[in-house]
Enzyme design. Sequence first.
Site, PDB file in Angstrom:
ATOM      1  N   TYR A 193       7.891  -0.295  -8.409  1.00  0.00           N
ATOM      2  CA  TYR A 193       7.511   1.100  -8.214  1.00  0.00           C
ATOM      3  C   TYR A 193       7.006   1.614  -9.560  1.00  0.00           C
ATOM      4  CZ  TYR A 193      10.042   0.993  -3.766  1.00  0.00           C
ATOM      5  OH  TYR A 193      10.469   0.696  -2.501  1.00  0.00           O
ATOM      6  N   HIS A 226       2.538   1.242  -0.769  1.00  0.00           N
ATOM      7  CA  HIS A 226       2.429   2.675  -0.459  1.00  0.00           C
ATOM      8  C   HIS A 226       2.151   3.475  -1.727  1.00  0.00           C
ATOM      9  CE1 HIS A 226       6.990   3.088  -1.182  1.00  0.00           C
ATOM     10  NE2 HIS A 226       6.451   3.999  -1.974  1.00  0.00           N
ATOM     11  N   HIS A 296       3.839   1.750  -4.976  1.00  0.00           N
ATOM     12  CA  HIS A 296       4.767   0.647  -4.724  1.00  0.00           C
ATOM     13  C   HIS A 296       3.947  -0.627  -4.550  1.00  0.00           C
ATOM     14  CE1 HIS A 296       7.731  -1.471  -1.769  1.00  0.00           C
ATOM     15  NE2 HIS A 296       7.738  -2.023  -2.978  1.00  0.00           N
ATOM     16  N   HIS A 375       8.045   5.854   8.137  1.00  0.00           N
ATOM     17  CA  HIS A 375       7.966   4.786   7.140  1.00  0.00           C
ATOM     18  C   HIS A 375       9.246   3.960   7.141  1.00  0.00           C
ATOM     19  CE1 HIS A 375       7.034   2.815   3.327  1.00  0.00           C
ATOM     20  NE2 HIS A 375       8.228   3.178   2.882  1.00  0.00           N
ATOM     21  N   HIS A 377      10.546  -0.508   6.195  1.00  0.00           N
ATOM     22  CA  HIS A 377      10.134  -1.747   5.546  1.00  0.00           C
ATOM     23  C   HIS A 377      10.161  -2.889   6.557  1.00  0.00           C
ATOM     24  CE1 HIS A 377       9.980  -0.433   1.183  1.00  0.00           C
ATOM     25  NE2 HIS A 377      10.281   0.659   1.854  1.00  0.00           N
TER      26      HIS A 377
END
Length: 423
Positions: A193, A226, A296, A375, A377
Amino acid sequence: MHPTQRPLVPSHTKPTPTAAFEHEFQLDSDGNFWLFWNASGTNITFETHVRTRGYVGFGLSPNGKMFPSDVVVGWDCHTTGHFTPEVDTSQDWHLINGFENDFGTVLTFSRKLDTCDDNDTIISDDTVKAIYSYNPDDPDSVQGMQWHGVKRRGAQSLMLLSSTKSYINIPVNNIHIDLVSPHFSLPSVDTRYQCTIHKIPTLTKKHHMIRYEPVIQKENFDYVHHIVVTTCPEVTEADVGTSFECYSRSTPRRFHKCSEVVVGWAVGGVAFNMPEHVGFAFGEADSPKYVRLEIHYNNPTMKSDIVDSSGIRLILTPDTRQFDAAGMSTGINFDPNHFIPPYQRAFLSTGYCSPECTEKGLPDTGIKIFGLLQHAHLLGAGIKTRHIRNGTELPPIAEDDHYDFNYQDIRVLKEEREVKRVC
């Protein structure tokens, strides 16, 4: 190529649809297969532009595979295996137009959202898998179709009924602001990140952001998972240009207070257009002056030679609209202690925005939600955003039982939903 046929235009050329379509998507990375569509209450109309003068295949699949799928190849068919499609006894795809041009082959066709045919995929608000294929040669019948080959086929998740409109009228007096992370050398780690601090250029009057779009280096597209832009109330001019690991313990506290969401984009998403009566305000005394760009990076093979300058482009106009937009995030924060027990066929994770939260965070008049980005993963399979008022559950704000990690786009609501300050 037949001697009387004209050569096809270069692949980087975007085709022009035959009518005004609200939605569009480039289904393949080379720009050889474009899809345009409009949806009404009961029907949907598609138009495909494909760089071929042979056959074209398009369909809807429950799993992204070529079977069992509901497909159209000049005929209405369905697939049952790795062989030629079967002609469907219930002909529910209806051809409107078909011709060849300099780009290739154009087909316009329609069908009902729910055909009541067991061989057809129901088109709902869920994410759906669009599958496609094409071949340079025409078949003389369904049985005579040649295999399309490995490189002339694919699958792409889409929200056919909830996507943002592709076309809007952007005023000629617009300005654009690019927020990018310049020449960042990605370390050889599987996830990172990375944040940078940016200053919004000085504006002499109020502007509304009416559109944002990803600016991603083509060669690094697979690594950008993202992008989030948040406002920073406590940073100063001296912080501009600072680049840092977003959630490191050594990150200055004032950078952690960059929290109000301006932009949220995730893998598979495209440009987002604000509703015609809404814009995100810049240029006022209390408007954001500084923002944090968070990217990210997903690097599972831990490559060490990636240099990236991706980010977000904001489109602003001084022609302000009726309402100001704002962003908020709810759910479950990333936490390494968030475990899923082993051997589970399914597991539900739940996050809450409590009445105490809405009372503190929302204005007295409440808010109206026009869109949201759901959102998760890799292990995410479905997401539901629930709405409860005075102990009574209202219809979900959004629900997707076919969530796809590789396709996370803003879901536009058919009707705005009011959320009150005190539930």
